[in-house]
Design an enzyme around this catalytic site. Structure first.
Site, PDB file in Angstrom:
ATOM      1  N   LEU A  26     -16.974 -65.747 -38.870  1.00 23.03           N
ATOM      2  CA  LEU A  26     -16.631 -65.872 -40.374  1.00 23.03           C
ATOM      3  C   LEU A  26     -18.108 -66.086 -41.362  1.00 23.03           C
ATOM      4  CD1 LEU A  26     -13.531 -68.311 -39.357  1.00 23.03           C
ATOM      5  CD2 LEU A  26     -13.861 -65.491 -39.700  1.00 23.03           C
ATOM      6  N   ASP A 115     -24.633 -68.600 -29.818  1.00 20.22           N
ATOM      7  CA  ASP A 115     -24.422 -67.159 -30.098  1.00 20.22           C
ATOM      8  C   ASP A 115     -25.974 -66.557 -30.493  1.00 20.22           C
ATOM      9  OD1 ASP A 115     -24.082 -64.198 -29.104  1.00 20.22           O
ATOM     10  OD2 ASP A 115     -23.093 -64.443 -31.191  1.00 20.22           O
ATOM     11  N   HIS A 195     -19.468 -61.003 -24.781  1.00 18.27           N
ATOM     12  CA  HIS A 195     -20.056 -59.197 -24.746  1.00 18.27           C
ATOM     13  C   HIS A 195     -20.580 -58.667 -23.521  1.00 18.27           C
ATOM     14  CE1 HIS A 195     -23.329 -61.321 -26.664  1.00 18.27           C
ATOM     15  NE2 HIS A 195     -23.504 -61.159 -27.924  1.00 18.27           N
ATOM     16  N   ASN A 258     -25.649 -55.619 -31.184  1.00 17.81           N
ATOM     17  CA  ASN A 258     -26.495 -56.568 -30.399  1.00 17.81           C
ATOM     18  C   ASN A 258     -25.203 -57.565 -29.223  1.00 17.81           C
ATOM     19  OD1 ASN A 258     -28.555 -57.650 -28.506  1.00 17.81           O
ATOM     20  ND2 ASN A 258     -28.828 -59.705 -30.020  1.00 17.81           N
ATOM     21  N   ASP A 285     -16.443 -59.663 -31.061  1.00 17.99           N
ATOM     22  CA  ASP A 285     -17.921 -59.938 -31.510  1.00 17.99           C
ATOM     23  C   ASP A 285     -17.709 -59.228 -32.939  1.00 17.99           C
ATOM     24  OD1 ASP A 285     -20.592 -61.051 -32.425  1.00 17.99           O
ATOM     25  OD2 ASP A 285     -21.223 -60.013 -31.032  1.00 17.99           O
TER      26      ASP A 285
HETATM   27  O1  DOR Z   1     -24.921 -58.024 -32.965  1.00 18.07           O
HETATM   28  C1  DOR Z   1     -23.961 -59.076 -33.430  1.00 18.07           C
HETATM   29  N1  DOR Z   1     -24.339 -59.241 -34.313  1.00 18.07           N
HETATM   30  N2  DOR Z   1     -24.799 -59.876 -31.716  1.00 18.07           N
HETATM   31  C2  DOR Z   1     -24.666 -60.651 -32.139  1.00 18.07           C
HETATM   32  O2  DOR Z   1     -25.669 -61.826 -30.807  1.00 18.07           O
HETATM   33  C3  DOR Z   1     -24.800 -62.086 -32.997  1.00 18.07           C
HETATM   34  C4  DOR Z   1     -23.769 -60.827 -34.436  1.00 18.07           C
HETATM   35  C5  DOR Z   1     -24.067 -61.002 -35.832  1.00 18.07           C
HETATM   36  O3  DOR Z   1     -24.237 -62.934 -35.760  1.00 18.07           O
HETATM   37  O4  DOR Z   1     -24.187 -61.220 -36.384  1.00 18.07           O
END
Ligand code: DOR
Length: 408
Positions: A26, A115, A195, A258, A285
């Site tokens: 968020l 994360d 994920h 990712n 995600d």
């Molecule tokens: O693609 C991703 N975006 N993978 C992550 O682990 C973090 C996330 C982000 O916070 O944008």
């Protein structure tokens, strides 16, 4: 407006319990140009999510009990999804010393995660699992060996070789999954692997579950629906035949995420994991980013896909080709994630879906501030037409049947 279930069912819509998302960003506090609690909660409702878990990679990170309490008090003024907050495992997400996990849980944190910056030191991760066990809350782990993924920007395979981009090998995820499962076995803590993107990871979780370990996992709609060919310009969902008319240019940073979009065999393995119960939940995600972070060279762009508002259509696409039963994916969006969190599915939260609605994904129609999805311009089938929180209709959209994009 009070929810009248029969009125929606009479229109032929599907009414299911409100979706619960274990993994969303968020961006508040700190990155409000990408999303705020308010815009994120509204975007969640448009995607059918009535409860979401916000990740702590904010600025400052959610690593203090005071911030957890403050955030829990924010954003109640508007219609939006219910929000739980995930607190960090380590102070500042730096991976050096543990955050005050017991106090964070007492303040209301629903789980713990660093994360995006997974805890690399296995001894520290072992301690984290031991403290998490005391709190009764799960650790939500993004499994990645950062030494192996290094400077990779997409899945390592034939497509990365063709495009000349540095790859992230499947082993970067799988070695971390293996380590995390070994530590869960040792500590008895609840480990939730988030994920997962490779068949090898799913196999490891399948074996851990067979051994009776308290290990759970989720997969995302984008990993269920897209392959690494999307980085090269494909815009065919995993179950569709390639369509030259739909192709985009290569190196579009909206496909950079990712863990990265993987190969077709991995995609099929994720679906197989859903079908046999290895996969407990589908989590978005949702990773909104301001355009300045995405509209740059592929290797410079931020990782992440804005995911709330297209999740249902992607998942229903796989159901449409019988890769999983409708009940299986609905469970993975409702009771599955509730079980992972140890919460009840709220009794009066509902999601209403028009399974046949065809619609075009348009940036200006998204409630999220993050327009970073490679699905912009694509026609999808299946749309949320209403979302109900606590018995009140909190979102109602039109079940518009838009003209399909002319494909030829
Ligand atoms: O693609 C991703 N975006 N993978 C992550 O682990 C973090 C996330 C982000 O916070 O944008």
């Amino acid at each position: 407006m009070r929810f009248d279930r029969h009125a929606f069912e009479a229109k032929g819509h599907l009414v299911v319990p409100g979706f619960i998302d274990l993994h969303a960003h968020l961006r508040e506090p700190g990155f409000e140009d990408s999303e705020t609690i308010e815009t994120g909660r509204r975007a969640a409702l448009r995607g059918g999510f009535t409860t979401i878990c916000a990740m702590p990679n904010t600025e400052p990170p959610i690593d203090s009990p005071g911030l957890v309490k403050e955030l829990l008090g924010r954003g109640h003024g508007v219609n939006g999804a219910r929000v739980h907050y995930v607190a960090t495992i380590t102070r500042g997400r730096k991976g050096r010393e543990l955050a005050d996990m017991v106090e964070l849980a007492a303040a209301g944190a629903v789980a713990f995660s660093d994360d995006g910056s997974p805890v690399q030191d296995p001894r520290l991760f072992r301690s984290a699992l031991e403290y998490a066990r005391v709190t009764g809350r799960p650790v939500i782990e993004h499994p990645e060996d950062l030494a192996l993924s290094a400077k990779g920007v997409m899945h390592e395979g034939t497509v990365s070789a063709r495009l000349g981009l540095p790859g992230i090998p499947a082993a970067a995820e799988e070695t971390a999954v293996a380590r995390d499962i070994a530590l869960a076995r040792m500590t008895g803590a609840r480990l939730h692997l988030t994920h997962l993107s490779t068949g090898g990871s799913i196999d490891l979780v399948r074996r851990a579950k067979a051994d009776g370990l308290p290990v759970t996992c989720d997969v995302t709609p984008h990993h269920l629906a897209m392959t690494d060919e999307w980085v090269a310009g494909s815009r065919a969902l995993a179950w569709e035949v390639e369509d030259e008319a739909l192709r985009a240019g290569p190196y579009e940073s909206s496909t950079k995420v990712n863990p990265p979009l993987r190969g077709r065999a991995d995609v099929r393995a994720l679906w197989a994991g859903l079908v046999d119960g290895t996969v407990d939940a589908i989590a978005t995600d949702h990773a909104p980013h301001a355009s300045v972070k995405k509209e740059v060279e592929f290797d410079q762009a931020a990782f992440g896909i804005s995911g709330f508002e297209t999740a249902v259509a992607l998942v229903l696409g796989g159901v449409g080709v019988h890769w999983a039963a409708l009940g299986t994916v609905i469970d993975a969006l409702t009771v599955g994630p509730a079980r992972v969190l140890g919460i009840e599915v709220p009794r009066d939260d509902w999601t209403v879906i028009d399974r046949d609605a065809e619609w075009i994904v348009r940036a200006d129609e998204m409630a999220s501030k993050g327009k970073n999805t490679p699905l912009i311009g694509r026609t999808l089938t299946g749309r949320v037409v209403a979302t109900v929180v606590g018995g009140e209709v909190a979102y109602e959209g039109e079940a518009r049947v838009t003209e399909a994009i002319s494909r030829r």
